[in-house]
Write a protein that holds these residues in place. Structure first.
Motif: not given
Lengths: 221, 108
Positions: A176-177, A184-186, A193-194
């Motif tokens: 989706s990135m 959105i990317i960040i 990461f989570a």
């Protein structure tokens, strides 16, 4: 193009047209270092601490250490397979039902055969929990029998589904990135990461759950 | 040399405790010191049977263990090396499939 969302779960490697991706199961042998010296190095302390923790967890259910060895090894095998599945490009063999069912079914059939052949009355007694009213006993027998029969399925599907779902979420977020704004990317990277932290926890927990349930089923026999 | 047996050239009285990383046979010039012209002869002297190749892989593995895993203060290095090697190995194994990804230009 990536024709299939599940292409990372495909055991077929593109070289030699063979299912060579299953070779990731043998990382267990490479990573379980044979010892040479009496005193442990920092690398082998990790394994000895882990196996002694697992042994302390399982010892109350068994009479001697030699009965625990199989479950120790089972835990380490599933743990190493799960953790290596999180590494880039390495195949997750325990995300496949073929792998988990072959382990779960083997373990369950061994215990059922041994239990029903050698301790038949004991196994029958297990079908009715303590303190059940007499009126409910026939239904309890039915329910306990069904829960016993579905044990290999639940054991295998729990492990495979947990790992598949985690990997799939990470793949979907990654897709989706593409071609999106920097915000959105960040956000998606933070979410990944989570999720990666969660996946690492799930890898360890699912190995522990599989081994613990196997020891519980063994102790019931 | 059968599975799990000592090499035929190993002698406990001469060599001391067995070291799986050591070559106990006839000493030959190391590869790094072989001249290019002698390379063919050097390769011809190698044993190429399946047992010999397995033994060579085993000696290489034990040399890696001695260098990176068994030292008292080894740390994370061997784990990271295994992770890197396995990632590279499976990348090469699945290269054609990975190249065909729709979003291939956004990742390796």
């Amino acid at each position: 193009m990536m024709t299939n969302l599940f292409s990372s779960f495909d055991p077929m490697s593109s070289t030699f047209n063979l299912q060579l991706n299953w070779l990731s199961m043998f990382l267990f042998i490479i990573v379980f270092y044979p010892l040479y010296w009496i005193s442990n190095s920092k690398s082998s302390v990790l394994y000895s601490e882990l196996t002694s923790y697992i042994t302390k967890e399982f010892m109350p259910l068994f009479k001697s250490y030699k009965n625990i060895i199989m479950f120790n090894v089972l835990f380490m095998f599933i743990l190493i397979n799960n953790v290596f599945g999180l590494m880039p490009y390495t195949f997750t063999s325990t995300a496949h039902i073929a792998m988990t069912l072959s382990m779960a079914l083997t373990i369950w059939v061994i215990f059922m055969l041994y239990g029903w052949v050698n301790n038949t009355n004991h196994m029958f007694a297990h079908l009715v929990p303590l303190g059940t009213p007499i009126v409910l006993m026939p239904f309890m027998v039915l329910i306990e029998s069904i829960s016993n029969i579905i044990r290999p399925i639940t054991l295998s599907v729990r492990l495979a589904a947990n790992l598949t779902a985690g990997h799939l979420l990470l793949i979907l977020l990654g897709e989706s990135m593409v071609n999106n704004s920097i915000l959105i990317i960040i956000t998606v990277t933070a979410a990944q990461f989570a999720l990666m932290t969660l996946e690492a926890a799930v890898a360890v927990i699912q190995a522990y759950v599989f081994a613990t349930l196997s020891t519980l089923y063994a102790s019931e026999v | 040399m059968g599975f799990g047996e000592y090499p035929a050239e190993y002698n406990a009285k001469v060599h001391g405790p067995y070291d799986p990383a050591r070559w106990y046979g006839k000493v030959d010039t190391p590869l790094a010191q072989t001249k290019l012209g002698e390379l063919g002869a050097w390769l011809g002297r190698r044993q190429k049977s399946p047992q010999a190749v397995t033994a060579a892989v085993s000696r290489g593995y034990w040399r890696w263990l001695h260098k990176y895993v068994h030292p008292k203060r080894s740390g994370l290095t061997p784990f990271l090396q295994v992770i890197a090697a396995s990632s590279a190995f499976f990348y090469v194994l699945n290269y054609t499939k990975i190249k065909a990804h729709r979003i291939h230009k956004y990742h390796w």
